[in-house]
Motif scaffolding. Sequence first.
Motif, PDB file in Angstrom:
ATOM      1  N   UNK A 246       4.125   5.218   7.922  1.00  0.00           N
ATOM      2  CA  UNK A 246       3.153   6.272   7.653  1.00  0.00           C
ATOM      3  C   UNK A 246       2.229   5.841   6.518  1.00  0.00           C
ATOM      4  N   UNK A 247       0.924   6.067   6.658  1.00  0.00           N
ATOM      5  CA  UNK A 247      -0.008   5.675   5.597  1.00  0.00           C
ATOM      6  C   UNK A 247       0.071   6.559   4.358  1.00  0.00           C
ATOM      7  N   UNK A 248       0.752   7.707   4.492  1.00  0.00           N
ATOM      8  CA  UNK A 248       0.925   8.611   3.356  1.00  0.00           C
ATOM      9  C   UNK A 248       2.407   8.723   3.018  1.00  0.00           C
TER      10      UNK A 248
ATOM     11  N   UNK B 214       1.883  12.679  10.517  1.00  0.00           N
ATOM     12  CA  UNK B 214       0.620  11.959  10.702  1.00  0.00           C
ATOM     13  C   UNK B 214       0.586  11.262  12.060  1.00  0.00           C
ATOM     14  N   UNK B 215      -0.435  11.569  12.851  1.00  0.00           N
ATOM     15  CA  UNK B 215      -0.543  10.973  14.185  1.00  0.00           C
ATOM     16  C   UNK B 215      -0.929   9.506  14.132  1.00  0.00           C
ATOM     17  N   UNK B 216      -1.401   9.018  12.982  1.00  0.00           N
ATOM     18  CA  UNK B 216      -1.819   7.623  12.842  1.00  0.00           C
ATOM     19  C   UNK B 216      -0.656   6.706  12.471  1.00  0.00           C
ATOM     20  N   UNK B 217       0.558   7.201  12.538  1.00  0.00           N
ATOM     21  CA  UNK B 217       1.720   6.390  12.196  1.00  0.00           C
ATOM     22  C   UNK B 217       1.829   5.184  13.123  1.00  0.00           C
ATOM     23  N   UNK B 218       2.280   4.064  12.550  1.00  0.00           N
ATOM     24  CA  UNK B 218       2.485   2.842  13.334  1.00  0.00           C
ATOM     25  C   UNK B 218       3.933   2.797  13.785  1.00  0.00           C
TER      26      UNK B 218
ATOM     27  N   UNK C 255       0.857  -1.176   0.000  1.00  0.00           N
ATOM     28  CA  UNK C 255       0.000   0.000   0.000  1.00  0.00           C
ATOM     29  C   UNK C 255       0.896   1.229   0.000  1.00  0.00           C
ATOM     30  N   UNK C 256       0.352   2.302  -0.476  1.00  0.00           N
ATOM     31  CA  UNK C 256       1.153   3.515  -0.549  1.00  0.00           C
ATOM     32  C   UNK C 256       1.501   4.012   0.851  1.00  0.00           C
ATOM     33  N   UNK C 257       2.644   4.615   0.980  1.00  0.00           N
ATOM     34  CA  UNK C 257       3.086   5.135   2.269  1.00  0.00           C
ATOM     35  C   UNK C 257       4.591   5.133   2.377  1.00  0.00           C
ATOM     36  N   UNK C 258       5.069   5.493   3.530  1.00  0.00           N
ATOM     37  CA  UNK C 258       6.512   5.556   3.786  1.00  0.00           C
ATOM     38  C   UNK C 258       6.850   4.731   5.013  1.00  0.00           C
ATOM     39  N   UNK C 259       7.967   4.034   4.917  1.00  0.00           N
ATOM     40  CA  UNK C 259       8.458   3.233   6.032  1.00  0.00           C
ATOM     41  C   UNK C 259       9.821   3.786   6.441  1.00  0.00           C
ATOM     42  N   UNK C 260       9.927   4.241   7.678  1.00  0.00           N
ATOM     43  CA  UNK C 260      11.168   4.821   8.187  1.00  0.00           C
ATOM     44  C   UNK C 260      11.775   3.854   9.194  1.00  0.00           C
ATOM     45  N   UNK C 261      12.951   3.336   8.863  1.00  0.00           N
ATOM     46  CA  UNK C 261      13.661   2.409   9.740  1.00  0.00           C
ATOM     47  C   UNK C 261      14.865   3.143  10.312  1.00  0.00           C
ATOM     48  N   UNK C 262      14.937   3.247  11.631  1.00  0.00           N
ATOM     49  CA  UNK C 262      15.970   4.052  12.291  1.00  0.00           C
ATOM     50  C   UNK C 262      16.845   3.163  13.175  1.00  0.00           C
ATOM     51  N   UNK C 263      18.151   3.201  12.936  1.00  0.00           N
ATOM     52  CA  UNK C 263      19.102   2.496  13.803  1.00  0.00           C
ATOM     53  C   UNK C 263      19.546   3.467  14.895  1.00  0.00           C
ATOM     54  N   UNK C 264      19.367   3.081  16.161  1.00  0.00           N
ATOM     55  CA  UNK C 264      19.669   3.962  17.282  1.00  0.00           C
ATOM     56  C   UNK C 264      20.801   3.381  18.128  1.00  0.00           C
TER      57      UNK C 264
ATOM     58  N   UNK D 146       9.890  15.512   1.084  1.00  0.00           N
ATOM     59  CA  UNK D 146      11.277  15.742   1.506  1.00  0.00           C
ATOM     60  C   UNK D 146      11.338  16.613   2.756  1.00  0.00           C
ATOM     61  N   UNK D 147      10.477  17.623   2.813  1.00  0.00           N
ATOM     62  CA  UNK D 147      10.460  18.501   3.986  1.00  0.00           C
ATOM     63  C   UNK D 147      10.032  17.747   5.242  1.00  0.00           C
ATOM     64  N   UNK D 148       9.065  16.847   5.101  1.00  0.00           N
ATOM     65  CA  UNK D 148       8.617  16.062   6.251  1.00  0.00           C
ATOM     66  C   UNK D 148       9.699  15.106   6.731  1.00  0.00           C
ATOM     67  N   UNK D 149      10.441  14.527   5.798  1.00  0.00           N
ATOM     68  CA  UNK D 149      11.532  13.630   6.166  1.00  0.00           C
ATOM     69  C   UNK D 149      12.601  14.396   6.932  1.00  0.00           C
ATOM     70  N   UNK D 150      12.955  15.571   6.441  1.00  0.00           N
ATOM     71  CA  UNK D 150      13.966  16.390   7.116  1.00  0.00           C
ATOM     72  C   UNK D 150      13.488  16.806   8.503  1.00  0.00           C
ATOM     73  N   UNK D 151      12.216  17.135   8.623  1.00  0.00           N
ATOM     74  CA  UNK D 151      11.661  17.529   9.925  1.00  0.00           C
ATOM     75  C   UNK D 151      11.724  16.367  10.908  1.00  0.00           C
TER      76      UNK D 151
END
Length: 309
Positions: free
Chosen positions: A94-96, A78-82, A50-59, A100-105
């Motif tokens: 994120x379901x959407x 988006x507050x509905x992020x999983x 499904x369309x959206x973005x998946x952000x995987x973060x190594x901490x 680029x600006x949102x990624x940087x933020x």
Amino acid sequence: MSSKNQSNHSNWNFNFVKKSKFFYMFSLIVTLAGIISLSVFGLNYGVDFRSGSNVDIAVSKVVSQAEVEKVVSDAKLDAEATITAGSDRVNIRFPEVLTDDQVKSLQSTFNSQIDPKASYEINTVDTEMAKELERNALLAIAVASIGIMIYVTIRFEWRFALSAIVALLHDAFLVISVFSILRLEVNLTFIVAILTIIGFSINDTIVIFDRIRENLRFAKKQTRGDLEELVNRSISQTMIRSLGTVFTVFIAAFALLVMGSESIRMFSLAMVIGLLFGTYSSIFIASPLWLALRSKKKPSAAAPSKATN
């Protein structure tokens, strides 16, 4: 019948064919529940389908889910992020599709509030790509099933092939049903697991079918009772080998489920469930189904008796 076969059969004095009706009933119940769940809720597709973005973060430190939720809120996303937070990784879906600006933020907020050493991997799937992935996944399963059916038909006969395909579709659909009922996420690794389950299931089924074909050459087969005894004996002779193979793979899949990373969790879970279904389908679904089809075969004309001297 050889004495070796008799010895093997005596070790497993169990009527598999008779007990198969309970497994047919169980499979029917799960199948009906799966059909209802798929009709009402569908599958819980991951970002792969499904369309959206998946952000995987190594901490570099342990991060709580509450901390990540605050970052998402402060970054005005988006507050509905999983969100899935672990000891060394954080996953945000994120379901959407993020701009680029949102990624940087998101990156700047996460670095300032939680971990300045964090590294990011961002995967984005648009609507058309998601639909294409879904079509290709279904096509892969269809091609695998057709190929297996052709192979079994050439090597054995159509009754074996039809029984094997029914067992394969049974295994695949029951795993899909469980994922739909429990609302578990379906992603590309899930499709890989389904294809792997099909491979293991057909392997067990072929082993049993090969023994049935071998025993058919020597055993009586005029009545259904003869055929039923032959199927029970064939399953008994291959039982230790089948259970040993499945148990070995099951232990590996279960270890990955318990100790593996989050990225392969659904793959491991699908494998564990599919191996359980595949184990009994080869014994209690495919073989009894072949028996039912073979029992309907019209007996061939009796061979002419030899003239007496």
